[in-house]
Design a protein around this motif. Structure first.
Motif, PDB file in Angstrom:
ATOM      1  N   ARG A 250      11.813  13.951  18.622  1.00  0.00           N
ATOM      2  CA  ARG A 250      11.094  13.796  17.373  1.00  0.00           C
ATOM      3  C   ARG A 250      11.441  12.434  16.784  1.00  0.00           C
ATOM      4  NH1 ARG A 250      11.436  18.750  18.487  1.00  0.00           N
ATOM      5  NH2 ARG A 250      10.219  20.422  17.581  1.00  0.00           N
ATOM      6  N   CYS A 251      10.424  11.730  16.324  1.00  0.00           N
ATOM      7  CA  CYS A 251      10.635  10.404  15.752  1.00  0.00           C
ATOM      8  C   CYS A 251       9.759  10.281  14.509  1.00  0.00           C
ATOM      9  CB  CYS A 251      10.273   9.334  16.777  1.00  0.00           C
ATOM     10  SG  CYS A 251      10.509   7.663  16.183  1.00  0.00           S
ATOM     11  N   LYS A 252      10.385  10.142  13.350  1.00  0.00           N
ATOM     12  CA  LYS A 252       9.649   9.999  12.099  1.00  0.00           C
ATOM     13  C   LYS A 252       9.851   8.582  11.584  1.00  0.00           C
ATOM     14  CE  LYS A 252       9.208  11.893   7.488  1.00  0.00           C
ATOM     15  NZ  LYS A 252       9.727  12.849   6.513  1.00  0.00           N
ATOM     16  N   GLN A 253       8.746   7.936  11.248  1.00  0.00           N
ATOM     17  CA  GLN A 253       8.803   6.549  10.824  1.00  0.00           C
ATOM     18  C   GLN A 253       7.790   6.347   9.705  1.00  0.00           C
ATOM     19  OE1 GLN A 253       7.723   3.912  13.986  1.00  0.00           O
ATOM     20  NE2 GLN A 253       8.633   2.141  13.023  1.00  0.00           N
ATOM     21  N   GLY A 254       8.132   5.538   8.715  1.00  0.00           N
ATOM     22  CA  GLY A 254       7.218   5.228   7.624  1.00  0.00           C
ATOM     23  C   GLY A 254       6.761   3.781   7.706  1.00  0.00           C
ATOM     24  N   HIS A 255       5.599   3.491   7.096  1.00  0.00           N
ATOM     25  CA  HIS A 255       5.075   2.130   7.109  1.00  0.00           C
ATOM     26  C   HIS A 255       4.332   1.865   5.806  1.00  0.00           C
ATOM     27  CE1 HIS A 255       3.303  -1.580   8.538  1.00  0.00           C
ATOM     28  NE2 HIS A 255       2.125  -1.143   8.123  1.00  0.00           N
ATOM     29  N   ARG A 256       4.586   0.691   5.202  1.00  0.00           N
ATOM     30  CA  ARG A 256       3.845   0.234   4.028  1.00  0.00           C
ATOM     31  C   ARG A 256       3.303  -1.151   4.326  1.00  0.00           C
ATOM     32  NH1 ARG A 256       6.873   0.906  -1.516  1.00  0.00           N
ATOM     33  NH2 ARG A 256       4.768   0.527  -2.233  1.00  0.00           N
ATOM     34  N   GLN A 257       1.986  -1.298   4.229  1.00  0.00           N
ATOM     35  CA  GLN A 257       1.329  -2.562   4.548  1.00  0.00           C
ATOM     36  C   GLN A 257       1.304  -3.459   3.311  1.00  0.00           C
ATOM     37  OE1 GLN A 257       0.093  -3.305   7.633  1.00  0.00           O
ATOM     38  NE2 GLN A 257      -0.444  -5.342   6.943  1.00  0.00           N
ATOM     39  N   ASN A 258       1.634  -4.737   3.487  1.00  0.00           N
ATOM     40  CA  ASN A 258       1.526  -5.712   2.402  1.00  0.00           C
ATOM     41  C   ASN A 258       0.061  -6.117   2.236  1.00  0.00           C
ATOM     42  OD1 ASN A 258       4.317  -5.838   1.984  1.00  0.00           O
ATOM     43  ND2 ASN A 258       4.538  -7.309   3.630  1.00  0.00           N
TER      44      ASN A 258
ATOM     45  N   ALA B 178       0.831  -1.200   0.000  1.00  0.00           N
ATOM     46  CA  ALA B 178       0.000   0.000   0.000  1.00  0.00           C
ATOM     47  C   ALA B 178       0.869   1.253   0.000  1.00  0.00           C
ATOM     48  CB  ALA B 178      -0.913  -0.011   1.222  1.00  0.00           C
ATOM     49  N   LYS B 179       0.222   2.409  -0.124  1.00  0.00           N
ATOM     50  CA  LYS B 179       0.953   3.664  -0.084  1.00  0.00           C
ATOM     51  C   LYS B 179       1.584   3.857   1.291  1.00  0.00           C
ATOM     52  CE  LYS B 179      -0.784   7.305  -2.006  1.00  0.00           C
ATOM     53  NZ  LYS B 179      -1.687   8.407  -2.376  1.00  0.00           N
ATOM     54  N   LYS B 180       2.694   4.563   1.323  1.00  0.00           N
ATOM     55  CA  LYS B 180       3.403   4.779   2.575  1.00  0.00           C
ATOM     56  C   LYS B 180       2.648   5.785   3.443  1.00  0.00           C
ATOM     57  CE  LYS B 180       7.859   4.699   3.197  1.00  0.00           C
ATOM     58  NZ  LYS B 180       9.289   4.981   3.259  1.00  0.00           N
ATOM     59  N   ILE B 181       2.539   5.448   4.721  1.00  0.00           N
ATOM     60  CA  ILE B 181       2.006   6.406   5.680  1.00  0.00           C
ATOM     61  C   ILE B 181       3.149   6.832   6.591  1.00  0.00           C
ATOM     62  CG2 ILE B 181      -0.342   5.500   5.624  1.00  0.00           C
ATOM     63  CD1 ILE B 181       0.269   4.211   8.357  1.00  0.00           C
ATOM     64  N   ILE B 182       3.093   8.052   7.051  1.00  0.00           N
ATOM     65  CA  ILE B 182       4.140   8.605   7.908  1.00  0.00           C
ATOM     66  C   ILE B 182       3.624   8.651   9.340  1.00  0.00           C
ATOM     67  CG2 ILE B 182       5.615  10.607   8.342  1.00  0.00           C
ATOM     68  CD1 ILE B 182       6.171   9.188   5.693  1.00  0.00           C
ATOM     69  N   VAL B 183       4.404   8.086  10.250  1.00  0.00           N
ATOM     70  CA  VAL B 183       4.103   8.139  11.676  1.00  0.00           C
ATOM     71  C   VAL B 183       5.101   9.114  12.282  1.00  0.00           C
ATOM     72  CG1 VAL B 183       3.948   6.816  13.804  1.00  0.00           C
ATOM     73  CG2 VAL B 183       3.368   5.744  11.627  1.00  0.00           C
ATOM     74  N   PHE B 184       4.610  10.205  12.854  1.00  0.00           N
ATOM     75  CA  PHE B 184       5.499  11.225  13.411  1.00  0.00           C
ATOM     76  C   PHE B 184       5.116  11.468  14.857  1.00  0.00           C
ATOM     77  CE2 PHE B 184       6.981  15.592  14.135  1.00  0.00           C
ATOM     78  CZ  PHE B 184       8.295  15.448  13.728  1.00  0.00           C
TER      79      PHE B 184
END
Length: 102
Positions: free
Chosen positions: A83-91, A68-74
């Motif tokens: 500050r913590c920035k993390q990305g996630h892409r679900q299969n 899926a499209k990347k979502i940003i977790v900030f």
């Protein structure tokens, strides 16, 4: 005719010929998959399961696997320089519902 199926922790209302996106299934593309956890079947006569409908199946064909499209977790805390920035892409797996057997 439609069916309500359970896949993982999610429930889907499906019709024959419908394409749905579910969590990743570890099978090859173009292979067949069968849902056995059918919660309800609707149409001319409705059948409710307790918790599942006995003898009912939904057959599907795996069309493709993807991400899926990347979502940003900030995350941040004010005034603390955290500050913590993390990305996630679900299969996911894209399925075509081929047959509903009551």
């Amino acid at each position: 005719m439609f069916a309500i199926i359970k896949n993982g922790s999610k429930q889907f209302r499906v019709f024959e010929g419908q394409e749905i996106f579910v969590e990743k299934i570890s099978l090859m593309e173009k292979s067949n998959y069968e849902f056995k956890e059918i919660l309800a079947i609707g149409g001319k006569n409705n059948i409710l399961g307790q918790p599942f409908v006995s003898g009912a199946k939904v057959q599907a064909q795996i069309i493709k696997h993807g991400r899926a499209k990347k979502i940003i977790v900030f995350k941040y805390k004010s005034k603390k320089k955290y500050r913590c920035k993390q990305g996630h892409r679900q299969n996911y797996t894209k399925l075509l519902i081929t047959k509903i057997i009551a």
